[in-house]
Design a protein around this motif. Structure first.
Motif, PDB file in Angstrom:
ATOM      1  N   ALA A 454      -8.323  -0.738  11.613  1.00  0.00           N
ATOM      2  CA  ALA A 454      -7.478   0.422  11.887  1.00  0.00           C
ATOM      3  C   ALA A 454      -6.084  -0.005  12.339  1.00  0.00           C
ATOM      4  O   ALA A 454      -5.073   0.582  11.928  1.00  0.00           O
ATOM      5  N   ALA A 455      -6.015  -1.039  13.188  1.00  0.00           N
ATOM      6  CA  ALA A 455      -4.727  -1.516  13.687  1.00  0.00           C
ATOM      7  C   ALA A 455      -3.876  -2.073  12.552  1.00  0.00           C
ATOM      8  O   ALA A 455      -2.667  -1.802  12.466  1.00  0.00           O
ATOM      9  N   THR A 456      -4.500  -2.839  11.675  1.00  0.00           N
ATOM     10  CA  THR A 456      -3.767  -3.410  10.540  1.00  0.00           C
ATOM     11  C   THR A 456      -3.296  -2.316   9.591  1.00  0.00           C
ATOM     12  O   THR A 456      -2.155  -2.347   9.092  1.00  0.00           O
ATOM     13  N   SER A 457      -4.150  -1.326   9.339  1.00  0.00           N
ATOM     14  CA  SER A 457      -3.782  -0.228   8.441  1.00  0.00           C
ATOM     15  C   SER A 457      -2.598   0.559   8.992  1.00  0.00           C
ATOM     16  O   SER A 457      -1.675   0.928   8.249  1.00  0.00           O
ATOM     17  N   ALA A 458      -2.593   0.828  10.296  1.00  0.00           N
ATOM     18  CA  ALA A 458      -1.486   1.574  10.908  1.00  0.00           C
ATOM     19  C   ALA A 458      -0.175   0.805  10.775  1.00  0.00           C
ATOM     20  O   ALA A 458       0.869   1.376  10.444  1.00  0.00           O
ATOM     21  N   ALA A 459      -0.220  -0.502  11.020  1.00  0.00           N
ATOM     22  CA  ALA A 459       0.992  -1.308  10.911  1.00  0.00           C
ATOM     23  C   ALA A 459       1.471  -1.389   9.469  1.00  0.00           C
ATOM     24  O   ALA A 459       2.681  -1.404   9.207  1.00  0.00           O
ATOM     25  N   LEU A 460       0.545  -1.426   8.504  1.00  0.00           N
ATOM     26  CA  LEU A 460       0.926  -1.453   7.094  1.00  0.00           C
ATOM     27  C   LEU A 460       1.637  -0.156   6.693  1.00  0.00           C
ATOM     28  O   LEU A 460       2.561  -0.173   5.868  1.00  0.00           O
ATOM     29  N   LEU A 461       1.209   0.965   7.253  1.00  0.00           N
ATOM     30  CA  LEU A 461       1.881   2.236   6.965  1.00  0.00           C
ATOM     31  C   LEU A 461       3.322   2.231   7.482  1.00  0.00           C
ATOM     32  O   LEU A 461       4.232   2.744   6.822  1.00  0.00           O
ATOM     33  N   VAL A 462       3.524   1.641   8.658  1.00  0.00           N
ATOM     34  CA  VAL A 462       4.879   1.527   9.190  1.00  0.00           C
ATOM     35  C   VAL A 462       5.714   0.621   8.282  1.00  0.00           C
ATOM     36  O   VAL A 462       6.877   0.914   7.983  1.00  0.00           O
ATOM     37  N   ALA A 463       5.117  -0.491   7.838  1.00  0.00           N
ATOM     38  CA  ALA A 463       5.823  -1.398   6.923  1.00  0.00           C
ATOM     39  C   ALA A 463       6.209  -0.678   5.636  1.00  0.00           C
ATOM     40  O   ALA A 463       7.300  -0.881   5.092  1.00  0.00           O
ATOM     41  N   LEU A 464       5.324   0.187   5.154  1.00  0.00           N
ATOM     42  CA  LEU A 464       5.598   0.948   3.940  1.00  0.00           C
ATOM     43  C   LEU A 464       6.805   1.867   4.142  1.00  0.00           C
ATOM     44  O   LEU A 464       7.665   2.000   3.255  1.00  0.00           O
ATOM     45  N   ALA A 465       6.897   2.483   5.306  1.00  0.00           N
ATOM     46  CA  ALA A 465       8.038   3.344   5.607  1.00  0.00           C
ATOM     47  C   ALA A 465       9.333   2.539   5.669  1.00  0.00           C
ATOM     48  O   ALA A 465      10.391   3.000   5.209  1.00  0.00           O
ATOM     49  N   LEU A 466       9.278   1.331   6.206  1.00  0.00           N
ATOM     50  CA  LEU A 466      10.466   0.480   6.272  1.00  0.00           C
ATOM     51  C   LEU A 466      10.938   0.086   4.873  1.00  0.00           C
ATOM     52  O   LEU A 466      12.145   0.068   4.591  1.00  0.00           O
ATOM     53  N   VAL A 467       9.995  -0.226   3.988  1.00  0.00           N
ATOM     54  CA  VAL A 467      10.351  -0.568   2.607  1.00  0.00           C
ATOM     55  C   VAL A 467      10.984   0.633   1.906  1.00  0.00           C
ATOM     56  O   VAL A 467      11.970   0.500   1.166  1.00  0.00           O
ATOM     57  N   ALA A 468      10.430   1.820   2.140  1.00  0.00           N
ATOM     58  CA  ALA A 468      10.998   3.029   1.540  1.00  0.00           C
ATOM     59  C   ALA A 468      12.434   3.241   2.012  1.00  0.00           C
ATOM     60  O   ALA A 468      13.317   3.617   1.223  1.00  0.00           O
ATOM     61  N   GLY A 469      12.680   2.999   3.296  1.00  0.00           N
ATOM     62  CA  GLY A 469      14.040   3.124   3.812  1.00  0.00           C
ATOM     63  C   GLY A 469      14.995   2.138   3.158  1.00  0.00           C
ATOM     64  O   GLY A 469      16.133   2.484   2.818  1.00  0.00           O
ATOM     65  N   ALA A 470      14.538   0.900   2.974  1.00  0.00           N
ATOM     66  CA  ALA A 470      15.372  -0.102   2.307  1.00  0.00           C
ATOM     67  C   ALA A 470      15.671   0.301   0.874  1.00  0.00           C
ATOM     68  O   ALA A 470      16.797   0.153   0.383  1.00  0.00           O
ATOM     69  N   ALA A 471      14.668   0.847   0.171  1.00  0.00           N
ATOM     70  CA  ALA A 471      14.856   1.268  -1.220  1.00  0.00           C
ATOM     71  C   ALA A 471      15.885   2.393  -1.313  1.00  0.00           C
ATOM     72  O   ALA A 471      16.721   2.420  -2.224  1.00  0.00           O
ATOM     73  N   LEU A 472      15.860   3.335  -0.374  1.00  0.00           N
ATOM     74  CA  LEU A 472      16.829   4.430  -0.380  1.00  0.00           C
ATOM     75  C   LEU A 472      18.254   3.919  -0.208  1.00  0.00           C
ATOM     76  O   LEU A 472      19.191   4.477  -0.777  1.00  0.00           O
ATOM     77  N   CYS A 473      18.414   2.862   0.562  1.00  0.00           N
ATOM     78  CA  CYS A 473      19.752   2.337   0.828  1.00  0.00           C
ATOM     79  C   CYS A 473      20.367   1.653  -0.386  1.00  0.00           C
ATOM     80  O   CYS A 473      21.585   1.420  -0.413  1.00  0.00           O
ATOM     81  N   THR A 474      19.566   1.334  -1.394  1.00  0.00           N
ATOM     82  CA  THR A 474      20.120   0.637  -2.563  1.00  0.00           C
ATOM     83  C   THR A 474      21.083   1.520  -3.365  1.00  0.00           C
ATOM     84  O   THR A 474      21.876   1.005  -4.149  1.00  0.00           O
ATOM     85  N   ARG A 475      21.030   2.830  -3.183  1.00  0.00           N
ATOM     86  CA  ARG A 475      21.876   3.722  -3.978  1.00  0.00           C
ATOM     87  C   ARG A 475      23.355   3.477  -3.725  1.00  0.00           C
ATOM     88  O   ARG A 475      24.204   3.817  -4.552  1.00  0.00           O
ATOM     89  N   TRP A 476      23.719   2.890  -2.583  1.00  0.00           N
ATOM     90  CA  TRP A 476      25.125   2.647  -2.251  1.00  0.00           C
ATOM     91  C   TRP A 476      25.580   1.231  -2.612  1.00  0.00           C
ATOM     92  O   TRP A 476      26.715   0.861  -2.324  1.00  0.00           O
ATOM     93  N   LEU A 477      24.696   0.444  -3.220  1.00  0.00           N
ATOM     94  CA  LEU A 477      25.067  -0.916  -3.605  1.00  0.00           C
ATOM     95  C   LEU A 477      25.746  -0.917  -4.976  1.00  0.00           C
ATOM     96  O   LEU A 477      25.541  -0.004  -5.778  1.00  0.00           O
ATOM     97  N   PRO A 478      26.543  -1.972  -5.285  1.00  0.00           N
ATOM     98  CA  PRO A 478      27.078  -2.105  -6.642  1.00  0.00           C
ATOM     99  C   PRO A 478      25.939  -2.234  -7.652  1.00  0.00           C
ATOM    100  O   PRO A 478      24.830  -2.656  -7.308  1.00  0.00           O
ATOM    101  N   GLU A 479      26.213  -1.879  -8.894  1.00  0.00           N
ATOM    102  CA  GLU A 479      25.177  -1.938  -9.927  1.00  0.00           C
ATOM    103  C   GLU A 479      24.643  -3.350 -10.112  1.00  0.00           C
ATOM    104  O   GLU A 479      23.458  -3.552 -10.345  1.00  0.00           O
ATOM    105  N   ARG A 480      25.521  -4.340 -10.027  1.00  0.00           N
ATOM    106  CA  ARG A 480      25.079  -5.715 -10.206  1.00  0.00           C
ATOM    107  C   ARG A 480      26.051  -6.660  -9.538  1.00  0.00           C
ATOM    108  O   ARG A 480      27.182  -6.280  -9.196  1.00  0.00           O
TER     109      ARG A 480
END
Length: 487
Positions: A454-480
């Protein structure tokens, strides 16, 4: 590589010409220092439980072993490069290497948690003196048309070191050489550091000093205080019962970091030198890159700590077996780096990497959910492999793409700031995911293996939210990335 393929000798501005062989030997010394730093940021993710059992520290002790080192590194990097400009890169590199070696010895002989954490913080600060000098020293060793060859060697070496770190830590702890158990992960740095120091005194080139350079010491103190004020509540808040002043300290830390930005603007307006060029904060792409660095690297370091805790505390694996269980992730990361070359240094590649990382985290969650307790660690290998591929895809183009959005004069400052953001992410990952893990675990005492699941699963869910936040931030980066390798 034959000698005919090696770069020709280069005449340094304040010293004799370096032969190709001597230049490559100097690169080897630089890499030894870089690898020592990288390994020491990773080894406690595997050795932490053993250290805690031996010393009797609290659960937060494990988090501070990683967070203390990385937050000190992050704070020191902002000023380490500038000190190299003022006092000479060779001098600062060797000073950092010598101090790093001494604090490794202190860590190896520490008899209580307080001494070990203090030594780890000092290690991070001294590593921050050593690491920023590498780029400048290597550039001084080769002519411009050949320097890319030297930089091409560093990437694979550092990648392989990242693979070897947890395995090396597990091997040294399990082997118990001289009865030193976990102490060997620090003691091994001493002979290596001494040899590198002696060789560096002879082989590294002298560098010019900017003796009249003024350094923003006040800014460095403000930044360090802000980082510490953010990390401390996240690590210690749970043990202290989350008193009101913990949240006040966290808010004060965020405010202090905002004050650091204002301080940099104020110095720039007065024509004084700054640690970070304020113009960078006006660029959406760069600010987005800072958030991506903090969010995604928190998943990298926090995930390493999380799986190390789960494998050892939850599944009862030895440190060596726990390190070996992460091979799939390490191999996946190397594959991800390779795939990134085919996909190109583009924003799309980073987004695919974030998506693959999310799939890996979800696969790990699903694997834990469908298996009977206790979970078989080896069934997690496919999830870890996908997680590694995603990490490699996301990291490979990250620095190039973010730096493509800054002006040439801002590149040095931007590079140092991005590296500091990476270290802040490492510290936050260890503290946030570690806090979630232990909070859930302590709330389900007496439930055996299911509590760790249960402890590992809860922490993995938080990690998933952090990855989602990082993915959202890519919209402001240059194309390449638009920079070329020769730059």
């Amino acid at each position: 590589m034959s000698t005919t393929e090696m770069p020709q000798a280069v005449a340094l501005p304040d010293g004799p010409a370096f032969s190709a062989r001597r230049a490559w030997a100097a690169v080897g010394i630089i890499l030894v220092g870089e690898v020592m730093d990288l390994l020491d940021s990773l080894v406690t993710t595997i050795a932490g439980p053993t250290i805690t059992r031996d010393m009797g520290g609290s659960q937060e002790f494990i988090q501070w072993l990683a967070a203390g080192y990385t937050i000190a590194m992050a704070a020191g990097l902002l000023i380490g490069g500038r000190l190299g400009d003022k006092y000479g890169r060779k001098n600062l590199f060797l000073t950092g290497l010598a101090g790093f070696t001494v604090t490794s010895l202190v860590s190896a002989v520490a008899t209580n948690p307080e001494t070990l954490i203090t030594a780890r913080v000092l290690q991070g600060l001294l590593g921050a003196l050593m690491v920023p000098q590498a780029l400048g020293i290597i550039r001084s060793l080769f002519p411009p048309d050949k320097v890319g060859m030297a930089f091409g060697v560093t990437g694979p070496v550092m990648a392989l070191s990242g693979v070897a770190g947890p395995i090396l830590a597990g091997w040294l702890v399990d082997a118990d050489y001289f009865g030193w158990s976990w102490r060997m992960i620090f003691a091994v740095n001493v002979p290596v550091g001494v040899l590198a120091l002696v060789a560096g005194l002879v082989l590294l080139p002298r560098s010019q000093r900017q003796r009249d350079l003024r350094i923003d010491l006040v800014g460095a103190v403000i930044a360090a205080a802000g980082m510490a004020a953010v990390i401390f509540p996240l690590v210690q808040g749970r043990e202290l019962g989350w008193p009101w002043w913990v949240f006040l300290l966290l808010a004060a830390g965020i405010g202090t970091l905002a004050g650091f930005v204002r301080h940099q603007y104020h110095r720039a307006d007065k024509g004084l030198p700054t640690l970070v060029l304020p113009s960078l904060f006006r660029k959406k792409a760069f600010v987005s890159g800072l958030f991506i660095g903090i969010l995604f690297f928190s998943v990298m370091m926090g995930g390493a700590l999380l799986f190390g805790l789960f494998f050892q505390l939850g599944l009862g694996m030895s440190p060596l077996k726990a390190g070996l269980a992460t091979i799939a992730q390490a191999a996946g990361m190397l594959l991800g780096f390779g795939f990134s070359q085919a996909l190109g240094m583009a924003r799309r590649t980073m987004f695919i990497g974030f998506a693959a990382t999310a799939v890996g985290l979800l696969t790990a969650l699903g694997t834990i959910a469908v298996q009977d307790d206790p979970v078989n660690a080896w069934w997690l290998s496919p999830a870890l492999a996908v997680l590694g591929v995603g990490s490699g895809l996301a990291i490979a183009p990250f620095f190039d793409i973010v730096l493509s959005g800054v002006d040439e004069r801002e590149t040095g400052s931007a590079s140092g700031t991005l590296t500091s953001a990476q270290q802040v992410g490492n510290a936050l990952g260890a503290s946030v995911l570690g806090t979630v893990f232990f909070s859930v675990l302590n709330g389900r005492r007496g439930e055996g293996a299911s509590a760790f699941t249960a402890a590992t699963s809860a922490a993995l869910l938080v990690a998933l939210a952090l990855v989602a936040g990082a993915a959202l931030c890519t919209r402001w980066l240059p194309e390449r990335a638009v920079r070329h390798a020769e730059e």
